[in-house]
Design a protein around this motif. Structure first.
Motif, PDB file in Angstrom:
ATOM      1  N   PHE A  84      56.041  47.249  54.884  1.00  0.00           N
ATOM      2  CA  PHE A  84      54.803  46.843  54.234  1.00  0.00           C
ATOM      3  C   PHE A  84      53.632  47.013  55.203  1.00  0.00           C
ATOM      4  O   PHE A  84      53.782  46.838  56.418  1.00  0.00           O
ATOM      5  N   SER A  85      52.496  47.333  54.660  1.00  0.00           N
ATOM      6  CA  SER A  85      51.292  47.413  55.484  1.00  0.00           C
ATOM      7  C   SER A  85      50.807  46.003  55.828  1.00  0.00           C
ATOM      8  O   SER A  85      51.194  45.019  55.189  1.00  0.00           O
ATOM      9  N   ASP A  86      49.959  45.903  56.852  1.00  0.00           N
ATOM     10  CA  ASP A  86      49.502  44.593  57.308  1.00  0.00           C
ATOM     11  C   ASP A  86      48.680  43.857  56.252  1.00  0.00           C
ATOM     12  O   ASP A  86      48.625  42.627  56.250  1.00  0.00           O
ATOM     13  N   ASN A  87      48.029  44.603  55.347  1.00  0.00           N
ATOM     14  CA  ASN A  87      47.199  43.966  54.324  1.00  0.00           C
ATOM     15  C   ASN A  87      47.905  43.891  52.965  1.00  0.00           C
ATOM     16  O   ASN A  87      47.258  43.760  51.933  1.00  0.00           O
ATOM     17  N   TRP A  88      49.201  43.987  52.960  1.00  0.00           N
ATOM     18  CA  TRP A  88      49.957  43.913  51.694  1.00  0.00           C
ATOM     19  C   TRP A  88      49.926  42.489  51.172  1.00  0.00           C
ATOM     20  O   TRP A  88      50.458  41.572  51.776  1.00  0.00           O
ATOM     21  N   LYS A  89      49.261  42.288  50.008  1.00  0.00           N
ATOM     22  CA  LYS A  89      49.042  40.947  49.480  1.00  0.00           C
ATOM     23  C   LYS A  89      50.236  40.398  48.695  1.00  0.00           C
ATOM     24  O   LYS A  89      50.282  39.219  48.386  1.00  0.00           O
ATOM     25  N   GLY A  90      51.205  41.261  48.420  1.00  0.00           N
ATOM     26  CA  GLY A  90      52.366  40.785  47.668  1.00  0.00           C
ATOM     27  C   GLY A  90      53.352  40.010  48.513  1.00  0.00           C
ATOM     28  O   GLY A  90      54.268  39.365  47.995  1.00  0.00           O
ATOM     29  N   GLY A  91      53.173  40.058  49.808  1.00  0.00           N
ATOM     30  CA  GLY A  91      54.093  39.363  50.688  1.00  0.00           C
ATOM     31  C   GLY A  91      55.338  40.178  50.949  1.00  0.00           C
ATOM     32  O   GLY A  91      55.721  41.038  50.161  1.00  0.00           O
TER      33      GLY A  91
END
Length: 332
Positions: A84-91
């Protein structure tokens, strides 16, 4: 019109008379008392007796050997990865998991004697970001059984099997935000060696039950300091590395394709020690594996283990694994 009918009638009558006349084309003659001689055959006749002489024929030797062995090998590899990318809001958390399986079975059958050897090797690990590596699977199992047929469904058998694990096993705790690991098991800590003799009931190819009236099990904990982090010490006296038990054992096995391209394999073992016969001292282990073949090289599997052994823990233990990966079978 009348003339036509008359002419047609005359034609039919004439044809009938001709057919009747053709039916009688021979005249019977009484041959009694007549001298009738057959014409001599122009072909030469042989008067001397026939002589038959034996002819030696070289036997044809077929260079063929009967193979009483039947072997099968299954190799499976499972890989699971997530990022996941650092700004992935899905957790979520970055992770990678790898698992492997090797199942080898050799079977020998000749007349009333049979021998079966099976090896199961399983190992898997997972690594999550900012966490310690953890095992997802770890098992060494080697079973050997020789049997002699007594009747249609009953056999006398003797077996030896070994079971342990490849890698160290840990329990994990998080203290002040930091994850710590405590050693609780390792290779030959424990290790089990079981010898058994008795009778086997085998009504068909996919089901069998061994009744081991004489069974001995040796438990090994070669690390004599393991009890410091695992007080149970797998039933071995702290400071010692070996324990021997005599018991009555029953092992039932089931292995069959329950649907097209779907196999169910199960093994249940019950171990009743003669030294301390009590309900809470009886060991139980159930292994179940359902494998579905997707195509020639891929399959999915669901495995589970239920274990009750007071020498390991006072509660029932369970594990479950669902995997999708590559599978290879030899011979195909």
């Amino acid at each position: 019109m009348k003339k036509s009918l008359v002419i047609l009638t005359l034609i039919i009558s004439f044809c009938s008379i001709k057919l009747f006349a053709q039916e009688i084309d021979t005249i019977p003659i009484n041959t009694k008392g007549m001298s009738i001689k057959l014409k001599r055959s122009p072909l030469p006749s042989r008067q001397s007796p026939l002589n038959f002489e034996p002819v030696k024929i070289q036997p044809y030797v077929v260079n063929a050997k009967v193979n009483y062995w039947k072997t099968k090998t299954n190799v499976g590899i499972n890989i699971n990865q997530a990022q996941f990318s650092d700004n992935w809001k899905g957790g979520g958390v970055n992770s990678i998991a790898v698992g492997g399986l090797l199942n080898y079975k050799a079977e020998y059958n000749k007349n009333s004697y049979s021998y079966v050897s099976e090896v199961i090797l399983q190992y898997g690990k997972i690594k999550n970001k900012d966490q310690l590596q953890k095992k997802t699977n770890d098992r060494i199992f080697w079973d050997n059984k020789a049997s002699f047929q007594l009747s249609k469904n009953w056999f006398f058998f003797g077996s030896v099997n070994f079971e342990s694990q490849f890698d160290n096993g840990y329990s994990y705790k998080t203290v002040n935000g930091a994850e710590t690991a405590t050693l609780i098991s390792k290779f030959m800590g424990p290790g089990y060696l079981t010898e058994s003799i008795g009778f086997e009931y085998k009504p068909n190819k996919y089901f069998s039950t061994r009744i081991g009236t004489g069974t001995a099990r040796q438990t090994f904990v070669l690390d004599t300091a393991l009890y410091r982090t695992n007080p149970q010490n797998f039933g071995v006296t702290p400071g010692k590395s070996f324990r021997n038990e005599l018991a009555f054992q029953v092992v039932s096995a089931f292995d069959k394709d329950i649907f097209k391209n779907t196999n169910l394999k199960a093994r249940y073992a019950i171990f009743i020690p003669y030294e301390d016969i009590a309900v809470n001292r009886v060991d139980h282990r159930l292994d179940v594996a359902i494998t579905a073949k997707i195509n020639r090289y891929m399959n999915t599997s669901l495995t589970g283990v239920v274990l009750y052994d007071r020498d390991t823990d006072v509660k029932v233990q369970a594990s479950q694994t669902l995997a999708l990966g590559f599978a290879f079978t030899f011979p195909r």
